[in-house]
Design a protein around this motif. Structure first.
Motif, short mmCIF file in Angstrom:
data_model
loop_
_atom_site.label_atom_id
_atom_site.label_comp_id
_atom_site.label_asym_id
_atom_site.label_seq_id
_atom_site.Cartn_x
_atom_site.Cartn_y
_atom_site.Cartn_z
N GLU A 108 4.09 2.20 -25.69
CA GLU A 108 3.33 3.46 -25.71
C GLU A 108 3.83 4.44 -24.67
N GLY A 109 4.63 3.95 -23.73
CA GLY A 109 5.15 4.84 -22.70
C GLY A 109 4.93 4.27 -21.31
N ARG A 110 5.30 5.07 -20.33
CA ARG A 110 5.20 4.63 -18.94
C ARG A 110 3.87 5.04 -18.32
N VAL A 111 3.33 4.11 -17.56
CA VAL A 111 2.11 4.36 -16.79
C VAL A 111 2.39 3.92 -15.36
N ALA A 112 1.97 4.71 -14.39
CA ALA A 112 2.23 4.33 -13.00
C ALA A 112 1.21 4.96 -12.06
N GLY A 113 1.03 4.33 -10.92
CA GLY A 113 0.11 4.86 -9.92
C GLY A 113 0.39 4.27 -8.56
N LEU A 114 -0.09 4.95 -7.53
CA LEU A 114 0.07 4.45 -6.17
C LEU A 114 -0.92 3.32 -5.91
N ILE A 115 -0.44 2.27 -5.30
CA ILE A 115 -1.31 1.17 -4.92
C ILE A 115 -2.12 1.58 -3.69
N VAL A 116 -3.44 1.62 -3.86
CA VAL A 116 -4.29 2.09 -2.75
C VAL A 116 -5.26 1.03 -2.24
N GLU A 117 -5.41 -0.07 -2.96
CA GLU A 117 -6.27 -1.14 -2.46
C GLU A 117 -5.78 -2.48 -2.98
N VAL A 118 -5.66 -3.44 -2.08
CA VAL A 118 -5.20 -4.78 -2.45
C VAL A 118 -6.04 -5.82 -1.70
N GLU A 119 -5.91 -7.06 -2.12
CA GLU A 119 -6.62 -8.14 -1.46
C GLU A 119 -5.69 -9.35 -1.41
N ALA A 120 -5.60 -9.96 -0.23
CA ALA A 120 -4.65 -11.06 -0.03
C ALA A 120 -5.34 -12.41 -0.21
N TYR A 121 -4.74 -13.28 -1.00
CA TYR A 121 -5.20 -14.65 -1.17
C TYR A 121 -4.16 -15.57 -0.57
N ARG A 122 -4.56 -16.22 0.55
CA ARG A 122 -3.59 -16.83 1.44
C ARG A 122 -3.41 -18.32 1.23
N GLY A 123 -2.85 -18.68 0.10
CA GLY A 123 -2.47 -20.07 -0.11
C GLY A 123 -3.58 -20.95 -0.63
N ALA A 124 -3.23 -22.20 -0.94
CA ALA A 124 -4.18 -23.13 -1.55
C ALA A 124 -5.27 -23.57 -0.59
N ALA A 125 -5.10 -23.29 0.71
CA ALA A 125 -6.13 -23.64 1.68
C ALA A 125 -7.22 -22.58 1.76
N LEU A 159 0.83 -1.21 0.00
CA LEU A 159 0.00 0.00 0.00
C LEU A 159 0.86 1.25 0.00
N GLY A 160 0.51 2.18 -0.89
CA GLY A 160 1.22 3.44 -0.96
C GLY A 160 2.44 3.43 -1.86
N ARG A 161 2.83 2.25 -2.36
CA ARG A 161 3.99 2.20 -3.27
C ARG A 161 3.53 2.38 -4.71
N VAL A 162 4.50 2.58 -5.59
CA VAL A 162 4.19 2.91 -6.97
C VAL A 162 4.30 1.68 -7.86
N LEU A 163 3.21 1.33 -8.50
CA LEU A 163 3.20 0.25 -9.49
C LEU A 163 3.49 0.87 -10.85
N VAL A 164 4.52 0.36 -11.52
CA VAL A 164 4.99 0.96 -12.77
C VAL A 164 4.86 -0.03 -13.92
N ARG A 165 4.35 0.45 -15.04
CA ARG A 165 4.21 -0.35 -16.25
C ARG A 165 4.89 0.39 -17.39
N ASP A 166 5.94 -0.23 -17.96
CA ASP A 166 6.63 0.37 -19.10
C ASP A 166 6.24 -0.38 -20.36
N ALA A 167 5.61 0.32 -21.29
CA ALA A 167 5.21 -0.29 -22.56
C ALA A 167 5.73 0.56 -23.70
#
Length: 217
Positions: free
Chosen positions: A50-67, A40-48
DNA sequence: CCACCGATTGCT
DNA sequence: GCAATCGGTGGT
């Protein structure tokens, strides 16, 4: 006269410098809930091309293993979820509802099959590119919701399995100041009654966590 | 081969 | 509230 390609490369290096360094693999080699919180709060960067696109990660969801019944890994390894069972620090991109892609960052040790779904970004770089890809104008709608995140970044199944510890898809180790209120997505995704994925988001300047998803049927 | 479903989104 | 839209998955 400098070639255009050289200038573009130099600009990319400058921006990379100001953005910081990609988070190393051992950052991801921890439990999904820990990584989710730390992203949370870090910058996710995509270089293509067409150019660079980036944004701060503000929401995530955790998937905790095969169980975790909410996880794609719950019924064991398949062609689709194979990346989840692999090493940490790789992108698990999947296609759903016949039209949307979603981006996960794989966490934990090889074989553990845990991951963090990126649910919303605060757009920072390449906002016009995001607008073109999304077909919407307002910042609030550009990357709110996991399908919108993937579309804004131009991700599809070709990006499944990418090593996210280096370009063209990576997360910066910097924690920039946030400029304004952050919009977390309002819709609920997964519907599993027994165990729900844990969601993490930033509400204004505050860190919040709680169960995602509603009840099934 | 066939049928069912989905870690969603956008419009009514 | 619900349609869109198609690959993944599991069963025949």
């Amino acid at each position: 006269m400098r070639l255009l390609a050289d200038r573009r490369r130099a600009a990319t290096q400058d921006e990379t410098e100001s953005l910081g360094r990609p988070l190393p693999r051992d950052f991801y080699d921890r439990p999904a809930t820990v990584v989710a919180r730390a992203l949370l709060g870090r910058v996710l960067v995509r270089d293509a091309t067409e150019g660079r696109v980036a944004g701060l990660i503000v929401e995530v969801e955790a998937y905790r293993g095969a169980a975790d019944p909410a996880s794609h890994a719950y019924r064991g390894p398949t062609r689709r979820n194979a990346v989840m069972f692999g090493a940490a620090g790789h992108a698990y991109v999947y296609f759903t509802y016949g039209m949307h892609h979603c981006l996960n960052l794989v966490t934990g040790r090889e074989g553990v099959a845990s991951a963090v779904l990126v649910r919303a970004l605060e757009p920072r770089i390449g906002i016009d590119s995001m607008r073109r890809r999304r077909g919407v104008e307002t910042l609030e709608r550009l990357a709110r919701g996991p399908g919108c995140v993937a579309q804004a970044l131009g991700l599809d199944l070709a990006d499944n399995g990418l090593d996210v510890t280096r370009p063209p898809l990576w997360v910066s180790d910097r924690l920039p100041e946030r400029s304004g209120p952050i919009a977390a997505s309002t819709r609920i995704g997964i519907r599993v009654a027994t165990e729900r994925p844990w969601r993490f988001f930033l509400r204004g300047s505050r860190f919040v966590s709680g169960p995602g998803g509603g009840l099934r049927r």
